[in-house]
Design a protein around this motif. Structure first.
Motif, PDB file in Angstrom:
ATOM      1  N   ARG A  62     -40.317 -13.001 -83.476  1.00 38.75           N
ATOM      2  CA  ARG A  62     -39.457 -12.314 -84.438  1.00 38.75           C
ATOM      3  C   ARG A  62     -39.622 -12.907 -85.837  1.00 38.75           C
ATOM      4  O   ARG A  62     -39.676 -12.172 -86.837  1.00 38.75           O
ATOM      5  CB  ARG A  62     -37.997 -12.419 -83.998  1.00 38.75           C
ATOM      6  CG  ARG A  62     -37.678 -11.635 -82.731  1.00 38.75           C
ATOM      7  CD  ARG A  62     -36.281 -11.970 -82.234  1.00 38.75           C
ATOM      8  NE  ARG A  62     -35.930 -11.188 -81.057  1.00 38.75           N
ATOM      9  CZ  ARG A  62     -34.916 -11.491 -80.241  1.00 38.75           C
ATOM     10  NH1 ARG A  62     -34.175 -12.570 -80.489  1.00 38.75           N
ATOM     11  NH2 ARG A  62     -34.652 -10.731 -79.193  1.00 38.75           N
ATOM     12  N   LEU A  63     -39.708 -14.232 -85.915  1.00 41.74           N
ATOM     13  CA  LEU A  63     -39.859 -14.879 -87.222  1.00 41.74           C
ATOM     14  C   LEU A  63     -41.172 -14.500 -87.892  1.00 41.74           C
ATOM     15  O   LEU A  63     -41.238 -14.393 -89.121  1.00 41.74           O
ATOM     16  CB  LEU A  63     -39.770 -16.403 -87.056  1.00 41.74           C
ATOM     17  CG  LEU A  63     -38.395 -16.982 -86.705  1.00 41.74           C
ATOM     18  CD1 LEU A  63     -38.503 -18.470 -86.407  1.00 41.74           C
ATOM     19  CD2 LEU A  63     -37.389 -16.736 -87.819  1.00 41.74           C
ATOM     20  N   ARG A  64     -42.208 -14.292 -87.106  1.00 39.94           N
ATOM     21  CA  ARG A  64     -43.504 -13.946 -87.692  1.00 39.94           C
ATOM     22  C   ARG A  64     -43.441 -12.621 -88.448  1.00 39.94           C
ATOM     23  O   ARG A  64     -44.226 -12.401 -89.383  1.00 39.94           O
ATOM     24  CB  ARG A  64     -44.579 -13.871 -86.608  1.00 39.94           C
ATOM     25  CG  ARG A  64     -45.018 -15.219 -86.055  1.00 39.94           C
ATOM     26  CD  ARG A  64     -46.322 -15.094 -85.302  1.00 39.94           C
ATOM     27  NE  ARG A  64     -47.431 -14.829 -86.211  1.00 39.94           N
ATOM     28  CZ  ARG A  64     -48.639 -14.449 -85.799  1.00 39.94           C
ATOM     29  NH1 ARG A  64     -48.869 -14.261 -84.511  1.00 39.94           N
ATOM     30  NH2 ARG A  64     -49.601 -14.248 -86.669  1.00 39.94           N
ATOM     31  N   ARG A  65     -42.543 -11.751 -88.046  1.00 41.29           N
ATOM     32  CA  ARG A  65     -42.408 -10.474 -88.757  1.00 41.29           C
ATOM     33  C   ARG A  65     -41.915 -10.686 -90.180  1.00 41.29           C
ATOM     34  O   ARG A  65     -42.114  -9.824 -91.044  1.00 41.29           O
ATOM     35  CB  ARG A  65     -41.468  -9.550 -87.983  1.00 41.29           C
ATOM     36  CG  ARG A  65     -42.036  -9.108 -86.636  1.00 41.29           C
ATOM     37  CD  ARG A  65     -41.166  -8.068 -85.973  1.00 41.29           C
ATOM     38  NE  ARG A  65     -39.881  -8.629 -85.554  1.00 41.29           N
ATOM     39  CZ  ARG A  65     -38.937  -7.939 -84.919  1.00 41.29           C
ATOM     40  NH1 ARG A  65     -39.135  -6.662 -84.631  1.00 41.29           N
ATOM     41  NH2 ARG A  65     -37.804  -8.514 -84.573  1.00 41.29           N
ATOM     42  N   HIS A  66     -41.284 -11.830 -90.438  1.00 40.83           N
ATOM     43  CA  HIS A  66     -40.812 -12.127 -91.785  1.00 40.83           C
ATOM     44  C   HIS A  66     -41.969 -12.392 -92.740  1.00 40.83           C
ATOM     45  O   HIS A  66     -41.764 -12.370 -93.958  1.00 40.83           O
ATOM     46  CB  HIS A  66     -39.874 -13.332 -91.759  1.00 40.83           C
ATOM     47  CG  HIS A  66     -38.644 -13.126 -90.933  1.00 40.83           C
ATOM     48  ND1 HIS A  66     -37.707 -14.123 -90.715  1.00 40.83           N
ATOM     49  CD2 HIS A  66     -38.186 -12.030 -90.246  1.00 40.83           C
ATOM     50  CE1 HIS A  66     -36.744 -13.660 -89.951  1.00 40.83           C
ATOM     51  NE2 HIS A  66     -37.017 -12.397 -89.643  1.00 40.83           N
ATOM     52  N   ASP A  67     -43.155 -12.650 -92.203  1.00 39.78           N
ATOM     53  CA  ASP A  67     -44.322 -12.847 -93.063  1.00 39.78           C
ATOM     54  C   ASP A  67     -44.625 -11.612 -93.901  1.00 39.78           C
ATOM     55  O   ASP A  67     -45.298 -11.697 -94.931  1.00 39.78           O
ATOM     56  CB  ASP A  67     -45.557 -13.190 -92.215  1.00 39.78           C
ATOM     57  CG  ASP A  67     -45.476 -14.575 -91.588  1.00 39.78           C
ATOM     58  OD1 ASP A  67     -44.536 -15.320 -91.923  1.00 39.78           O
ATOM     59  OD2 ASP A  67     -46.348 -14.900 -90.765  1.00 39.78           O
TER      60      ASP A  67
ATOM     61  N   GLU B 167     -38.250 -20.250 -95.787  1.00 37.97           N
ATOM     62  CA  GLU B 167     -37.030 -19.872 -96.503  1.00 37.97           C
ATOM     63  C   GLU B 167     -36.125 -18.950 -95.707  1.00 37.97           C
ATOM     64  O   GLU B 167     -34.995 -18.706 -96.125  1.00 37.97           O
ATOM     65  CB  GLU B 167     -37.393 -19.209 -97.831  1.00 37.97           C
ATOM     66  CG  GLU B 167     -38.071 -20.140 -98.822  1.00 37.97           C
ATOM     67  CD  GLU B 167     -38.356 -19.440-100.135  1.00 37.97           C
ATOM     68  OE1 GLU B 167     -37.704 -19.811-101.133  1.00 37.97           O
ATOM     69  OE2 GLU B 167     -39.212 -18.535-100.163  1.00 37.97           O
ATOM     70  N   ASP B 168     -36.585 -18.459 -94.581  1.00 38.33           N
ATOM     71  CA  ASP B 168     -35.696 -17.687 -93.730  1.00 38.33           C
ATOM     72  C   ASP B 168     -34.795 -18.594 -92.903  1.00 38.33           C
ATOM     73  O   ASP B 168     -33.850 -18.116 -92.265  1.00 38.33           O
ATOM     74  CB  ASP B 168     -36.483 -16.737 -92.823  1.00 38.33           C
ATOM     75  CG  ASP B 168     -37.659 -17.406 -92.135  1.00 38.33           C
ATOM     76  OD1 ASP B 168     -37.907 -18.608 -92.377  1.00 38.33           O
ATOM     77  OD2 ASP B 168     -38.353 -16.723 -91.362  1.00 38.33           O
ATOM     78  N   LEU B 169     -35.057 -19.896 -92.918  1.00 37.11           N
ATOM     79  CA  LEU B 169     -34.268 -20.852 -92.145  1.00 37.11           C
ATOM     80  C   LEU B 169     -33.624 -21.928 -93.005  1.00 37.11           C
ATOM     81  O   LEU B 169     -32.804 -22.711 -92.518  1.00 37.11           O
ATOM     82  CB  LEU B 169     -35.138 -21.504 -91.069  1.00 37.11           C
ATOM     83  CG  LEU B 169     -35.707 -20.549 -90.014  1.00 37.11           C
ATOM     84  CD1 LEU B 169     -36.618 -21.286 -89.064  1.00 37.11           C
ATOM     85  CD2 LEU B 169     -34.587 -19.846 -89.247  1.00 37.11           C
ATOM     86  N   CYS B 170     -34.015 -22.033 -94.265  1.00 39.17           N
ATOM     87  CA  CYS B 170     -33.414 -23.028 -95.140  1.00 39.17           C
ATOM     88  C   CYS B 170     -33.520 -22.570 -96.596  1.00 39.17           C
ATOM     89  O   CYS B 170     -34.307 -21.680 -96.928  1.00 39.17           O
ATOM     90  CB  CYS B 170     -34.065 -24.404 -94.971  1.00 39.17           C
ATOM     91  SG  CYS B 170     -35.775 -24.508 -95.566  1.00 39.17           S
TER      92      CYS B 170
END
Length: 471
Positions: free
Chosen positions: A21-26, A294-297
């Motif tokens: 899921r996080l990779r989609r934030h790329d 930056e999606d986590l901090c």
């Protein structure tokens, strides 16, 4: 299968899904990143004010019902976090005294805690930039996020599982599971890779022998340890051929990067993390700085006056806001590392800002005489791994040169200072002897406080080499 192993596998499976899921934030835009950060900031701040007695008082008088203005929130530092630990965490069962007791007895990541309140939590210990030890706790949800970001870090570098022939991965870190450099690889070891975990406190000859036997395809060392391995490779004592090198935990100089690349003809991907946020940033294939996750901090770089530093300009410190640790919220947490950040686009297309420079987080290796007259290299991390997990210490600073080692330490109230002095001397001598060196002159001073010096960061503040260090 033991219950702990079942939970470990469950956590990794959850982390794999979250990493996907996080990779989609790329593929996000900068506007997407900012919107996400604001939404998560609103959530974490309101949660902290609701569930933490410290933050409820800290934010008294602020209107938290409307969109949170990050710049209007007060700053916290490690001393504040530790001095208010029991009131800051959102689980009232967690007590600093219990955690300190666990630090004093814990030798293994798999060792069950003495206090049932710690079950399911990950406890990590560090001195980090300030020289004062801090304790940081993650619940299972937050730790799954850490593991997911570990997977994302590996994917940034092109490291992914290969089945049925598993990649051979060697991580060289601390000798205690209370350090992130050991806890992280061990907790993520569910069979996707063939993992070998070595310790920085092992004699160099043992490290070389283990590496020669294992033949890692992925090498994850401290840069100071990597420097010793490069010398061993050129001397013919080490013969490995890693496909990729992932340094961690210390600043990677351009000279060290060049030497690593030239020695093994392998790409090198830098990484920057803290115990408070294990994956702040890492390099992509473009090697044009370290992308901040930056999606986590949220990272705010400040100048000497405490104002936002201009883009690309080296700051005097920065403020970190962790967006996912709901157990121990760290909001506008001061980190004295000096970094420069730019939001200029990267050729890889990812939307995340990049760290373009990290200043001051380097260490000098102590060269001592061996038992047979040879030169023995003792990396400072070998000392910090031992000292960081001693519950009697509040903070310390270690100075060294070619002629001796001097340790200043602040003891916890009620600790027998003379007994502590003897134990510290024994620990330092044990590290030196364990690495095959002759112990130099040792001076251990138990003091009331340690003078702070600005413009220093990382382990350089807790372990410093004097100008007299031999080349």
């Amino acid at each position: 299968m033991a219950a702990a192993q079942v939970k470990q596998i469950q956590d990794m499976m959850g982390a794999l899904l979250q990493a996907w899921r996080l990779r989609r934030h790329d593929r996000w835009t900068r506007a997407d990143v900012k919107r996400h950060q604001q939404a998560r900031l609103n959530e974490i701040v309101r949660h902290a004010a609701r569930c933490s007695a410290f933050y409820r008082e800290f934010y008294n008088g602020l209107n938290l019902d409307r969109e949170i203005d990050l710049g209007a929130l007060p700053v916290v530092d490690k001393a504040t976090v530790m001095d208010n630990f029991n009131r800051l965490v959102t689980d009232p069962r967690l007590k600093l005294s219990d955690l300190e007791a666990h630090v004093g007895r814990s030798a293994s990541d798999q060792e069950p805690p003495a206090n049932p309140a710690l079950t399911g939590y990950r406890l990590l210990s560090t001195t980090g930039t300030s020289g004062r030890r801090g304790l940081f706790v993650y619940d299972r949800a937050a730790w799954r996020t850490v593991l997911a970001n570990t997977i994302r870090w590996q994917l940034f570098a092109g490291v992914r599982p290969r089945l049925p022939q598993r990649l051979r991965v060697c991580a060289i870190g601390a000798d205690t599971a209370l350090h992130i450099s050991r806890c992280l690889p061990e907790s993520g070891d569910v069979g996707l890779f063939r993992l070998l975990v070595l310790s920085t406190t092992q004699p160099l000859a043992e490290l070389i022998a283990a590496l020669n036997d294992f033949q890692p395809q992925v090498l994850m060392p401290y840069p100071s340890i990597a420097a010793l391995l490069v010398e061993a490779q050129h001397a013919g004592r080490l013969s490995i051929d890693p496909e990729v090198v992932l340094p961690h935990s210390e600043a990677l100089s351009e000279e060290m990067r060049r030497r690593l690349t030239a020695t093994w003809n392998a790409p090198v991907f830098d990484h920057y993390g803290l115990t408070e946020e294990p994956h702040v940033a890492c390099e992509c294939l473009s090697h044009a700085g370290l992308h901040i996750f930056e999606d986590l901090c949220i990272v705010e770089v400040l100048d000497e006056a405490g104002k936002p530093a201009p883009p690309g300009r080296l700051g005097a410190r920065y403020l970190l806001t962790n967006l996912y640790n709901r157990l121990q919220p760290l909001i506008r947490y001061e980190v004295t590392d000096m970094i420069a950040v730019t939001e200029a686009p990267c050729s890889c297309g990812r939307p995340f800002a990049r760290i373009t420079r990290i200043a001051g987080r380097s260490e000098q290796t102590l060269q001592l005489r061996g038992k047979h007259g040879e030169s023995v290299a003792v990396p400072p991390i070998a000392f910090t791994c031992r000292l960081d997990v001693m519950p009697e210490l509040v903070e310390y600073e270690l100075h060294h040169d070619a002629f001796g080692i001097e340790l200043q330490a602040v003891a916890r109230p009620g600790v027998d200072r003379e007994a502590l002095r003897g134990r510290l001397t024994g620990e330092l001598e044990s590290v030196v002897r364990g690495l095959g060196a002759v112990s130099p002159a040792m001076k251990v001073e138990i003091c009331d406080a340690i003078e702070r010096r600005p413009q220093q960061m990382g382990k350089l503040h807790s372990v410093r080499a004097s100008a007299a260090t031999a080349s």
